[in-house]
Write an enzyme that holds these catalytic residues in place. Structure first.
Site, PDB file in Angstrom:
ATOM      1  CB  THR A  81      -0.930   0.087   1.148  1.00 26.46           C
ATOM      2  OG1 THR A  81      -1.499   1.181   1.345  1.00 26.46           O
ATOM      3  CG2 THR A  81       0.041  -0.254   2.563  1.00 26.46           C
ATOM      4  CG  ASP A  82      -1.196   4.921  -1.036  1.00 24.96           C
ATOM      5  OD1 ASP A  82      -1.708   4.327  -0.033  1.00 24.96           O
ATOM      6  OD2 ASP A  82      -1.856   6.019  -1.814  1.00 24.96           O
ATOM      7  CD  GLU A  83      -3.501   3.464   4.627  1.00 23.49           C
ATOM      8  OE1 GLU A  83      -3.187   3.246   5.608  1.00 23.49           O
ATOM      9  OE2 GLU A  83      -4.580   3.638   3.820  1.00 23.49           O
ATOM     10  CE1 TYR A  91      -3.403  -2.693   5.509  1.00 17.10           C
ATOM     11  CE2 TYR A  91      -3.273  -0.303   4.973  1.00 17.10           C
ATOM     12  CZ  TYR A  91      -3.526  -1.443   4.630  1.00 17.10           C
ATOM     13  OH  TYR A  91      -3.260  -1.808   3.416  1.00 17.10           O
ATOM     14  CE  LYS A 130       0.006  -4.405   2.959  1.00 17.08           C
ATOM     15  NZ  LYS A 130      -0.388  -5.861   2.508  1.00 17.08           N
TER      16      LYS A 130
HETATM   17  P1  NAD Z   1      -9.645  -7.317   1.870  1.00 25.78           P
HETATM   18  O1  NAD Z   1      -9.651  -7.066   3.486  1.00 25.78           O
HETATM   19  O2  NAD Z   1     -10.886  -6.945   1.314  1.00 25.78           O
HETATM   20  O3  NAD Z   1      -9.229  -9.002   1.573  1.00 25.78           O
HETATM   21  C1  NAD Z   1      -8.210  -9.698   2.513  1.00 25.78           C
HETATM   22  C2  NAD Z   1      -8.517 -10.948   2.214  1.00 25.78           C
HETATM   23  O4  NAD Z   1      -7.341 -11.572   2.919  1.00 25.78           O
HETATM   24  C3  NAD Z   1      -9.651 -11.473   2.605  1.00 25.78           C
HETATM   25  O5  NAD Z   1     -10.320 -12.559   1.662  1.00 25.78           O
HETATM   26  C4  NAD Z   1      -9.571 -12.269   3.862  1.00 25.78           C
HETATM   27  O6  NAD Z   1     -10.072 -13.467   4.001  1.00 25.78           O
HETATM   28  C5  NAD Z   1      -8.101 -12.860   3.458  1.00 25.78           C
HETATM   29  N1  NAD Z   1      -7.033 -12.817   4.772  1.00 25.78           N
HETATM   30  C6  NAD Z   1      -7.259 -12.149   5.942  1.00 25.78           C
HETATM   31  N2  NAD Z   1      -6.599 -12.777   6.839  1.00 25.78           N
HETATM   32  C7  NAD Z   1      -5.756 -13.981   6.396  1.00 25.78           C
HETATM   33  C8  NAD Z   1      -5.202 -14.884   6.732  1.00 25.78           C
HETATM   34  N3  NAD Z   1      -4.479 -14.813   8.162  1.00 25.78           N
HETATM   35  N4  NAD Z   1      -4.963 -15.863   5.938  1.00 25.78           N
HETATM   36  C9  NAD Z   1      -5.367 -16.293   4.680  1.00 25.78           C
HETATM   37  N5  NAD Z   1      -6.246 -14.980   4.347  1.00 25.78           N
HETATM   38  C10 NAD Z   1      -6.378 -14.106   5.155  1.00 25.78           C
HETATM   39  O7  NAD Z   1      -8.426  -6.565   1.349  1.00 25.78           O
HETATM   40  P2  NAD Z   1      -8.150  -5.665  -0.067  1.00 25.78           P
HETATM   41  O8  NAD Z   1      -8.625  -4.331   0.034  1.00 25.78           O
HETATM   42  O9  NAD Z   1      -8.532  -6.745  -1.423  1.00 25.78           O
HETATM   43  O10 NAD Z   1      -6.626  -5.710   0.050  1.00 25.78           O
HETATM   44  C11 NAD Z   1      -5.825  -6.830  -0.615  1.00 25.78           C
HETATM   45  C12 NAD Z   1      -4.370  -6.444  -0.302  1.00 25.78           C
HETATM   46  O11 NAD Z   1      -4.186  -5.030  -1.328  1.00 25.78           O
HETATM   47  C13 NAD Z   1      -3.790  -5.911   1.062  1.00 25.78           C
HETATM   48  O12 NAD Z   1      -2.710  -6.839   1.238  1.00 25.78           O
HETATM   49  C14 NAD Z   1      -3.749  -4.683   1.346  1.00 25.78           C
HETATM   50  O13 NAD Z   1      -2.784  -4.098   1.934  1.00 25.78           O
HETATM   51  C15 NAD Z   1      -3.560  -4.147  -0.290  1.00 25.78           C
HETATM   52  N6  NAD Z   1      -3.857  -2.984  -0.682  1.00 25.78           N
HETATM   53  C16 NAD Z   1      -5.451  -2.734  -0.668  1.00 25.78           C
HETATM   54  C17 NAD Z   1      -5.713  -1.309  -1.156  1.00 25.78           C
HETATM   55  C18 NAD Z   1      -7.155  -0.818  -0.940  1.00 25.78           C
HETATM   56  O14 NAD Z   1      -7.450   0.170  -1.453  1.00 25.78           O
HETATM   57  N7  NAD Z   1      -8.120  -1.762  -0.615  1.00 25.78           N
HETATM   58  C19 NAD Z   1      -4.697  -0.373  -1.659  1.00 25.78           C
HETATM   59  C20 NAD Z   1      -3.459  -0.804  -1.865  1.00 25.78           C
HETATM   60  C21 NAD Z   1      -2.940  -2.157  -1.330  1.00 25.78           C
HETATM   61  O1  DAU Z   2      -4.001   4.124   0.210  1.00 26.17           O
HETATM   62  C1  DAU Z   2      -4.299   2.641   0.268  1.00 26.17           C
HETATM   63  C2  DAU Z   2      -5.201   2.114   1.300  1.00 26.17           C
HETATM   64  O2  DAU Z   2      -6.555   2.661   1.207  1.00 26.17           O
HETATM   65  C3  DAU Z   2      -5.217   0.814   1.802  1.00 26.17           C
HETATM   66  O3  DAU Z   2      -3.995   0.250   1.906  1.00 26.17           O
HETATM   67  C4  DAU Z   2      -6.173   0.194   2.722  1.00 26.17           C
HETATM   68  O4  DAU Z   2      -6.296  -1.259   2.756  1.00 26.17           O
HETATM   69  C5  DAU Z   2      -7.704   0.904   2.501  1.00 26.17           C
HETATM   70  O5  DAU Z   2      -8.501   0.498   3.308  1.00 26.17           O
HETATM   71  C6  DAU Z   2      -7.407   2.308   2.257  1.00 26.17           C
HETATM   72  O6  DAU Z   2      -7.141   3.110   3.298  1.00 26.17           O
HETATM   73  P1  DAU Z   2      -8.176   4.409   3.776  1.00 26.17           P
HETATM   74  O7  DAU Z   2      -7.999   4.543   5.112  1.00 26.17           O
HETATM   75  O8  DAU Z   2      -7.443   5.312   2.908  1.00 26.17           O
HETATM   76  O9  DAU Z   2      -9.488   3.825   3.319  1.00 26.17           O
HETATM   77  P2  DAU Z   2     -10.896   4.201   3.805  1.00 26.17           P
HETATM   78  O10 DAU Z   2     -11.920   3.712   2.909  1.00 26.17           O
HETATM   79  O11 DAU Z   2     -11.157   3.641   5.321  1.00 26.17           O
HETATM   80  O12 DAU Z   2     -10.915   5.684   4.048  1.00 26.17           O
HETATM   81  C7  DAU Z   2     -10.867   6.545   2.937  1.00 26.17           C
HETATM   82  C8  DAU Z   2     -10.870   7.971   3.657  1.00 26.17           C
HETATM   83  O13 DAU Z   2     -12.453   8.277   4.028  1.00 26.17           O
HETATM   84  C9  DAU Z   2     -10.062   8.320   4.826  1.00 26.17           C
HETATM   85  O14 DAU Z   2      -9.580   9.574   4.842  1.00 26.17           O
HETATM   86  C10 DAU Z   2     -10.895   8.155   6.137  1.00 26.17           C
HETATM   87  C11 DAU Z   2     -12.309   8.599   5.325  1.00 26.17           C
HETATM   88  N1  DAU Z   2     -13.449   7.720   5.937  1.00 26.17           N
HETATM   89  C12 DAU Z   2     -13.797   6.670   5.949  1.00 26.17           C
HETATM   90  C13 DAU Z   2     -14.660   6.087   6.709  1.00 26.17           C
HETATM   91  C14 DAU Z   2     -14.669   4.463   6.497  1.00 26.17           C
HETATM   92  C15 DAU Z   2     -14.534   9.001   6.343  1.00 26.17           C
HETATM   93  O15 DAU Z   2     -14.448   9.983   6.445  1.00 26.17           O
HETATM   94  N2  DAU Z   2     -15.624   7.987   7.048  1.00 26.17           N
HETATM   95  C16 DAU Z   2     -15.666   6.773   7.032  1.00 26.17           C
HETATM   96  O16 DAU Z   2     -16.843   6.416   7.605  1.00 26.17           O
END
Ligand code: NAD
Ligand code: DAU
Length: 352
Positions: free
Chosen positions: A134-136, A159, A163
């Site tokens: 992630t970019d975080e 988180y 990562k």
């Molecule tokens: P998600 O939470 O939707 O899915 C995570 C999956 O991992 C689920 O299917 C869960 O069952 C599985 N999992 C969790 N713990 C596990 C374990 N101990 N063993 C096996 N499986 C397990 O997540 P996502 O949003 O699809 O993110 C996927 C990946 O991409 C993550 O590594 C996240 O850090 C990264 N990522 C997410 C975003 C985003 O915006 N969502 C952005 C950048 C990177």
């Molecule tokens: O940048 C990549 C990341 O983006 C991934 O690594 C994470 O897995 C993914 O969850 C996401 O993280 P964020 O914290 O940016 O996403 P989230 O959707 O939780 O929140 C987006 C923005 O909105 C953040 O600034 C918090 C705000 N927010 C979020 C929720 C859930 C609100 O204002 N209200 C809310 O109820």
């Protein structure tokens, strides 16, 4: 035609993982895809109904934190490559329960690295451990600047710290043991099948049910949004063309303040639900800010664009409209994932 490969995709039942499984299993019929997922609250096999009948796809339920299980799976499976997405992924949950994030994101990644190293040994020709991050990990930007691949790590939530630790371990295995690795760090994804604890599906679902839209703080935090299919395409390109040991940033060049994004979602939803203009905005409610809330993320993806030729395919409004259409057409999916435990989570998170 691509040569045969057996690829382990972890977290394939989650949001991004399911799009990656779909991309690889349909586009590369010669590849054998094994999806390993624990099926936590975020993992849902309903996300994969359209691919599970394919001959080249199989599912294994299991926990990457379970070292003996991971070792046995690698010993009996002869994987050529790993695309590792399994993680605890929600920042708010990491604030209330950091331990699970350390277990899955750090220990789980370590178990996979060890299993790959031990089964592949010295002969790593054609092998690859691809870690999805992630970019975080880069921390929080002010009003200007972008994250590049050399930006120093500065994670600020449990988180992102977990990562970051996993990224460091993956790089350490490259330098110390010559494990063939590649890493990508992506910005915020949106699209179908995203669990509604995350901002965009949460807002869509709340508008639909006439529930308040919780905006953290003043809604001024900025995120860089990318359509999930564009992330899956980037993963495909990096998997096939990425240089070993390298990191690639993936982003949408699409920065939005949360409050502006929410206004846009309200506008599209009013039109889709045939509500009067301005109706959904009345649901906006400013709530307590997230602890340690990162102000701005913005990715510079020019390395990936210039070296490997990737670019995002969709304009944001088009992607959001597609996304909203999917959630409105898949009410049963939303009802299933929001029943039971989700209700308890929601009350704890927002009704303090
Ligand atoms: P998600 O939470 O939707 O899915 C995570 C999956 O991992 C689920 O299917 C869960 O069952 C599985 N999992 C969790 N713990 C596990 C374990 N101990 N063993 C096996 N499986 C397990 O997540 P996502 O949003 O699809 O993110 C996927 C990946 O991409 C993550 O590594 C996240 O850090 C990264 N990522 C997410 C975003 C985003 O915006 N969502 C952005 C950048 C990177
Ligand atoms: O940048 C990549 C990341 O983006 C991934 O690594 C994470 O897995 C993914 O969850 C996401 O993280 P964020 O914290 O940016 O996403 P989230 O959707 O939780 O929140 C987006 C923005 O909105 C953040 O600034 C918090 C705000 N927010 C979020 C929720 C859930 C609100 O204002 N209200 C809310 O109820």
């Amino acid at each position: 035609m691509s040569s045969e490969k057996h690829i382990l995709i972890t977290g394939g039942a989650g949001f991004i993982g399911s799009h990656v499984v779909r991309e690889f299993s349909i586009k590369y019929p010669n590849y054998k895809i094994t999806n390993l997922d624990k099926l936590t609250y975020a993992g849902n096999l309903e996300n994969l109904v359209d691919v599970e009948a394919g001959d080249n796809y199989s599912f294994v339920k299991g926990d990457i934190v379970d070292e003996a299980f991971v070792d046995e799976l690698f010993t009996k499976s002869d994987f050529d490559a790993v695309i590792h997405l399994a993680a605890e992924s929600h920042v708010d949950r990491s604030i209330t329960n950091p331990n699970e994030f350390v277990e899955t994101n750090i220990v789980g990644t370590l178990n996979l690295l060890n299993a790959a190293k031990n089964t592949w040994g010295e002969n790593t020709d054609g092998k690859l451990f691809y870690h999805i991050s992630t970019d975080e990990v880069y921390g929080s930007l002010g009003e200007t600047g972008y994250f590049v691949e050399t930006t120093p790590y500065d994670p600020r939530s449990p988180y992102s710290a977990s990562k970051a630790a996993s990224d460091h371990l993956v790089r350490a295995y490259f330098h110390t043991y010559n494990l063939p690795i590649v890493i990508s760090n992506c910005s915020n994804n949106y699209g179908s099948h995203q669990f509604p604890e995350k901002l965009i599906p949460l807002v869509i679902n709340n508008i639909k049910h006439n529930k308040e839209i919780p905006v953290y703080g003043k809604g001024e935090n900025v995120r860089d949004w990318l359509f999930v299919q564009d992330h899956a395409t980037a993963i495909d390109i990096i998997f096939h063309e990425g240089k070993l040991g390298e990191t690639y940033n993936i982003g949408g060049s699409n920065e939005w303040k949360n409050i502006d994004l929410i206004h846009l979602l309200c506008k599209i939803m009013d039109s889709k639900l045939k509500r009067a203009e301005g109706e959904s905005e009345k649901l906006i409610s400013f709530v307590k800010d997230r602890a340690g809330h990162d102000m701005r993320y913005a990715i510079d993806s020019s390395k990936l664009q210039n070296e490997l030729g990737w670019k995002p395919s969709l304009q944001f409004e088009e992607g959001l409209t597609k996304t909203i259409d999917w959630y409105l057409a898949n009410e049963a999916w939303m009802d299933n994932v929001t029943s039971g435990d989700y209700q308890k989570y929601y009350e704890n998170q927002y009704d303090k």
